[in-house]
Design a protein around this motif. Structure first.
Motif, PDB file in Angstrom:
ATOM      1  N   ALA A  68       4.033  11.936  -3.849  1.00  8.33           N
ATOM      2  CA  ALA A  68       2.694  11.739  -3.698  1.00  8.33           C
ATOM      3  C   ALA A  68       2.064  10.798  -3.014  1.00  8.33           C
ATOM      4  O   ALA A  68       1.390  10.445  -2.356  1.00  8.33           O
ATOM      5  N   LEU A  69       3.589   9.062  -3.323  1.00  8.77           N
ATOM      6  CA  LEU A  69       3.008   8.421  -2.608  1.00  8.77           C
ATOM      7  C   LEU A  69       3.704   8.550  -1.027  1.00  8.77           C
ATOM      8  O   LEU A  69       3.631   6.547  -0.294  1.00  8.77           O
ATOM      9  N   GLY A  70       4.012   9.376  -0.388  1.00  9.67           N
ATOM     10  CA  GLY A  70       4.754   9.839   1.073  1.00  9.67           C
ATOM     11  C   GLY A  70       6.412   8.845   0.662  1.00  9.67           C
ATOM     12  O   GLY A  70       6.692   8.914   2.253  1.00  9.67           O
ATOM     13  N   ALA A  71       7.191   8.615   0.128  1.00 11.91           N
ATOM     14  CA  ALA A  71       8.346   8.474  -0.538  1.00 11.91           C
ATOM     15  C   ALA A  71       9.296   9.162  -0.180  1.00 11.91           C
ATOM     16  O   ALA A  71       8.669  10.750  -0.594  1.00 11.91           O
ATOM     17  N   ASN A  72      10.413   9.258   0.138  1.00 13.65           N
ATOM     18  CA  ASN A  72      11.486  10.389  -0.503  1.00 13.65           C
ATOM     19  C   ASN A  72      12.959   9.814  -1.538  1.00 13.65           C
ATOM     20  O   ASN A  72      13.755   9.626  -1.514  1.00 13.65           O
ATOM     21  N   PRO A  73      11.362  10.103  -2.773  1.00 12.98           N
ATOM     22  CA  PRO A  73      12.571  10.318  -3.635  1.00 12.98           C
ATOM     23  C   PRO A  73      13.916  10.886  -3.854  1.00 12.98           C
ATOM     24  O   PRO A  73      14.393  12.542  -3.670  1.00 12.98           O
ATOM     25  N   THR A  74      15.426   9.691  -4.663  1.00 11.56           N
ATOM     26  CA  THR A  74      16.401  10.859  -4.275  1.00 11.56           C
ATOM     27  C   THR A  74      16.544   9.962  -5.876  1.00 11.56           C
ATOM     28  O   THR A  74      16.938   9.111  -6.198  1.00 11.56           O
ATOM     29  N   GLN A  75      17.397  11.581  -6.946  1.00  9.59           N
ATOM     30  CA  GLN A  75      17.810  11.123  -8.330  1.00  9.59           C
ATOM     31  C   GLN A  75      19.086  11.026  -8.093  1.00  9.59           C
ATOM     32  O   GLN A  75      20.133  11.470  -7.662  1.00  9.59           O
ATOM     33  N   MET A  76      19.125  10.039  -9.012  1.00  6.30           N
ATOM     34  CA  MET A  76      20.893   9.921  -8.886  1.00  6.30           C
ATOM     35  C   MET A  76      21.383   8.709 -10.177  1.00  6.30           C
ATOM     36  O   MET A  76      20.579   8.109 -10.426  1.00  6.30           O
ATOM     37  N   SER A  77      23.118   8.569 -10.306  1.00  9.99           N
ATOM     38  CA  SER A  77      23.021   7.616 -11.322  1.00  9.99           C
ATOM     39  C   SER A  77      22.950   6.228 -10.323  1.00  9.99           C
ATOM     40  O   SER A  77      23.391   6.392  -9.625  1.00  9.99           O
ATOM     41  N   TRP A  78      22.664   5.664 -11.769  1.00 12.32           N
ATOM     42  CA  TRP A  78      23.283   4.185 -11.360  1.00 12.32           C
ATOM     43  C   TRP A  78      24.244   3.849 -10.701  1.00 12.32           C
ATOM     44  O   TRP A  78      24.397   3.043  -9.282  1.00 12.32           O
ATOM     45  N   LEU A 103       8.847  14.226 -13.552  1.00 10.90           N
ATOM     46  CA  LEU A 103       7.699  13.237 -13.295  1.00 10.90           C
ATOM     47  C   LEU A 103       7.558  12.022 -12.364  1.00 10.90           C
ATOM     48  O   LEU A 103       6.623  11.616 -11.754  1.00 10.90           O
ATOM     49  N   PHE A 104       8.715  11.683 -11.935  1.00 14.19           N
ATOM     50  CA  PHE A 104       9.431  10.650 -11.176  1.00 14.19           C
ATOM     51  C   PHE A 104       9.325  10.617  -9.248  1.00 14.19           C
ATOM     52  O   PHE A 104       8.538  10.634  -9.302  1.00 14.19           O
ATOM     53  N   ALA A 105       9.982  12.427  -9.551  1.00 12.68           N
ATOM     54  CA  ALA A 105      10.232  12.394  -8.254  1.00 12.68           C
ATOM     55  C   ALA A 105       8.526  12.826  -7.741  1.00 12.68           C
ATOM     56  O   ALA A 105       8.122  12.926  -6.595  1.00 12.68           O
ATOM     57  N   SER A 159       1.299  -1.502  -0.196  1.00 16.62           N
ATOM     58  CA  SER A 159       0.181  -0.018   0.160  1.00 16.62           C
ATOM     59  C   SER A 159       0.547   0.823  -0.117  1.00 16.62           C
ATOM     60  O   SER A 159       2.613   1.559   0.514  1.00 16.62           O
ATOM     61  N   PRO A 160       0.944   2.445  -0.746  1.00 19.30           N
ATOM     62  CA  PRO A 160       1.011   3.583  -0.146  1.00 19.30           C
ATOM     63  C   PRO A 160       1.724   3.528   1.120  1.00 19.30           C
ATOM     64  O   PRO A 160       3.140   4.128   1.202  1.00 19.30           O
ATOM     65  N   GLU A 161       1.120   3.881   2.334  1.00 16.14           N
ATOM     66  CA  GLU A 161       1.194   4.132   3.369  1.00 16.14           C
ATOM     67  C   GLU A 161       2.983   3.313   3.556  1.00 16.14           C
ATOM     68  O   GLU A 161       3.587   3.656   4.488  1.00 16.14           O
ATOM     69  N   ASP A 162       2.975   1.464   2.717  1.00 15.65           N
ATOM     70  CA  ASP A 162       4.409   0.996   3.300  1.00 15.65           C
ATOM     71  C   ASP A 162       5.527   1.851   2.760  1.00 15.65           C
ATOM     72  O   ASP A 162       6.594   1.370   3.060  1.00 15.65           O
ATOM     73  N   MET A 163       5.130   2.599   1.729  1.00 19.82           N
ATOM     74  CA  MET A 163       6.719   3.786   1.447  1.00 19.82           C
ATOM     75  C   MET A 163       6.495   4.821   2.390  1.00 19.82           C
ATOM     76  O   MET A 163       7.591   5.911   1.334  1.00 19.82           O
ATOM     77  N   LYS A 164       5.808   5.224   3.178  1.00 18.92           N
ATOM     78  CA  LYS A 164       6.482   6.454   3.858  1.00 18.92           C
ATOM     79  C   LYS A 164       7.233   6.744   4.588  1.00 18.92           C
ATOM     80  O   LYS A 164       7.893   5.650   5.091  1.00 18.92           O
ATOM     81  N   GLY A 165       8.311   7.776   3.755  1.00 15.59           N
ATOM     82  CA  GLY A 165       9.403   8.056   4.115  1.00 15.59           C
ATOM     83  C   GLY A 165      10.920   7.114   3.850  1.00 15.59           C
ATOM     84  O   GLY A 165      11.912   6.882   4.082  1.00 15.59           O
ATOM     85  N   MET A 166      10.708   6.253   3.123  1.00 16.91           N
ATOM     86  CA  MET A 166      11.283   5.039   2.749  1.00 16.91           C
ATOM     87  C   MET A 166      12.424   6.043   1.388  1.00 16.91           C
ATOM     88  O   MET A 166      11.833   6.610   0.641  1.00 16.91           O
ATOM     89  N   LYS A 167      13.513   6.264   1.704  1.00 16.71           N
ATOM     90  CA  LYS A 167      14.635   6.790   0.297  1.00 16.71           C
ATOM     91  C   LYS A 167      14.875   5.810  -1.272  1.00 16.71           C
ATOM     92  O   LYS A 167      15.064   4.764  -0.332  1.00 16.71           O
ATOM     93  N   LEU A 168      14.098   5.619  -1.702  1.00 14.18           N
ATOM     94  CA  LEU A 168      14.137   5.505  -3.337  1.00 14.18           C
ATOM     95  C   LEU A 168      14.756   6.038  -4.103  1.00 14.18           C
ATOM     96  O   LEU A 168      13.865   7.141  -4.181  1.00 14.18           O
ATOM     97  N   ARG A 169      15.686   5.330  -5.193  1.00 11.58           N
ATOM     98  CA  ARG A 169      16.479   5.711  -5.481  1.00 11.58           C
ATOM     99  C   ARG A 169      15.610   6.336  -7.343  1.00 11.58           C
ATOM    100  O   ARG A 169      14.686   4.597  -7.108  1.00 11.58           O
ATOM    101  N   VAL A 170      15.733   6.850  -7.752  1.00 12.71           N
ATOM    102  CA  VAL A 170      14.570   6.981  -9.214  1.00 12.71           C
ATOM    103  C   VAL A 170      15.393   7.500 -10.366  1.00 12.71           C
ATOM    104  O   VAL A 170      16.328   8.417  -9.823  1.00 12.71           O
ATOM    105  N   VAL A 171      15.249   7.940 -11.566  1.00 13.88           N
ATOM    106  CA  VAL A 171      15.302   8.121 -12.584  1.00 13.88           C
ATOM    107  C   VAL A 171      14.961   9.766 -12.341  1.00 13.88           C
ATOM    108  O   VAL A 171      14.134  10.217 -11.513  1.00 13.88           O
ATOM    109  N   GLY A 172      15.922  10.234 -13.300  1.00 15.12           N
ATOM    110  CA  GLY A 172      16.358  11.854 -13.329  1.00 15.12           C
ATOM    111  C   GLY A 172      15.084  12.681 -14.113  1.00 15.12           C
ATOM    112  O   GLY A 172      15.134  12.923 -15.032  1.00 15.12           O
ATOM    113  N   SER A 173      13.557  12.214 -14.249  1.00 15.90           N
ATOM    114  CA  SER A 173      12.517  12.764 -14.165  1.00 15.90           C
ATOM    115  C   SER A 173      11.827  13.853 -13.267  1.00 15.90           C
ATOM    116  O   SER A 173      11.850  13.136 -12.206  1.00 15.90           O
TER     117      SER A 173
END
Length: 345
Positions: free
Chosen positions: A190-200, A183-185, A167-181
């Motif tokens: 919106a899902l409560g996560a902490n998106p982090t943009q970085m190279s692979w 829209l992804f951020a 559920s979205p609640e499971d993502m709250k505060g989770m630091k997740l690497r996402v692509v540099g867009s």
């Protein structure tokens, strides 16, 4: 009569020589080797797209067109976001590129990153193989490249080191690497996560050390990258976005080839694209989903969302979808929604 036959013979020889000379002149403009840019190399499906295309073209043109693969976007020092610009400028001759990576230059390509637009593979096909795909190819052509065919990098699924995501609640505060867009951020915020943009390159040690909790990527990457050795113990298949690939050629390069060779390169791209899509979906479209079993075999907990669970993510990200719809183009998104609704499952 004999004299007339001699004249006719000479005329035929002259015509043949002229035809040969024209063809030879056209081919004298050909490069000894063409540079094809890729983010991933073989044995990934993306890398195989380039290899299959290059091999087909060499064989079918009898060696007139030779293509060398440059994985890791090495022609532009690994900067994926510069690939499309470099292609237009002629730094790159050809590419099998990502709709995500090219979306900063071609805003319509953000269509495929709208959260939860495409619920299944039939929905992806409805877009890429229909009027939406043609519209996007027209846009790419106007932007200065020649688009030829579609491939696929697959659905991007989420993994993490903390807990199963149901559920979205499971993502709250989770630091997740996402692509540099952006829209992804927006989607992960919106899902409560902490998106982090970085190279692979930066993401791998960050995941291994626990500085970052998780990431999202196509599932074929999980065993290739050995993500289970980077603390990724939980995978959720949620199918929130997919990343179609596009086979393209620089316009000047394209115009330097004879019409016959252009037709060969185009058909080879279409054939390679079909083969590559099958590779990208392998292990996921079969009834027993062997790729999920392989990942579970690494000691990973694999969660497949129920329709009701998935709907909670759809609802949570709908404001992001609506925010980005005008950027992508309202008419294009409406056309995509209708095509998906009418698809054959």
């Amino acid at each position: 009569m004999k004299f007339r036959r001699t004249l006719l013979g000479l005329a035929a020889v002259a015509t043949a020589l002229a035809t040969f000379s024209a063809g030879a002149l056209a081919q004298s403009n050909y490069k000894a080797e063409y540079k094809l840019s890729l983010v991933l190399g073989p044995p990934t499906p993306w890398g195989m797209a380039g290899k299959i295309w290059a091999d087909m073209v060499k064989e079918r043109t009898q060696g007139r067109i030779n293509i060398k693969l440059y994985p890791g976007v090495s022609l532009i020092q690994g900067d994926q976001t510069r690939e499309f610009s470099a292609l237009r400028q002629g730094v790159i001759d050809m590419a099998v590129g990502s709709t995500i990576n090219w979306s900063p230059q071609i805003k319509e390509l953000n269509l495929f990153s709208l959260p939860f637009l495409m619920p299944d593979h039939a929905a992806i096909d409805a877009l890429t193989q229909g009027e939406v795909g043609k519209d996007i190819f027209t846009r790419l052509d106007r932007a200065g490249v020649v688009p030829l065919a579609w491939g696929e990098n697959g659905y991007r699924e989420v993994s993490n080191s903390k807990r199963p995501i149901k559920s979205p609640e499971d993502m709250k505060g989770m630091k997740l690497r996402v692509v540099g867009s952006p829209l992804f951020a927006d989607t992960f915020t919106a899902l409560g996560a902490n998106p982090t943009q970085m190279s692979w390159a930066d993401a791998q040690p960050a995941l291994a050390s626990g500085a970052v909790d998780g990431q999202e990527n196509p599932l074929f990457m999980f065993p290739v990258l050995k993500l289970h050795n980077m603390g990724q113990k939980y995978v959720t298949t949620w199918g929130y976005v997919a990343d179609p690939l596009i086979f393209v050629v620089n316009k000047e390069i394209w115009n330097s080839w004879t019409p016959a060779d252009q037709a060969i390169v185009r058909q080879a791209a279409i054939d390679a694209g079909k083969e590559e899509v099958a590779l990208a979906r392998k292990g996921l479209v079969e009834a027993d989903k062997p790729l999920l079993k392989e990942i579970a075999g690494f000691g990973v907990t694999v969660t497949q969302l129920t329709p009701a669970e998935r709907e909670a993510f759809v609802k949570a990200t709908r404001p992001v979808y609506n925010k980005w719809k005008p950027t992508v183009g309202n008419d294009l998104v409406n056309k995509a929604e209708k095509a998906i609704a009418a698809r054959k499952k």
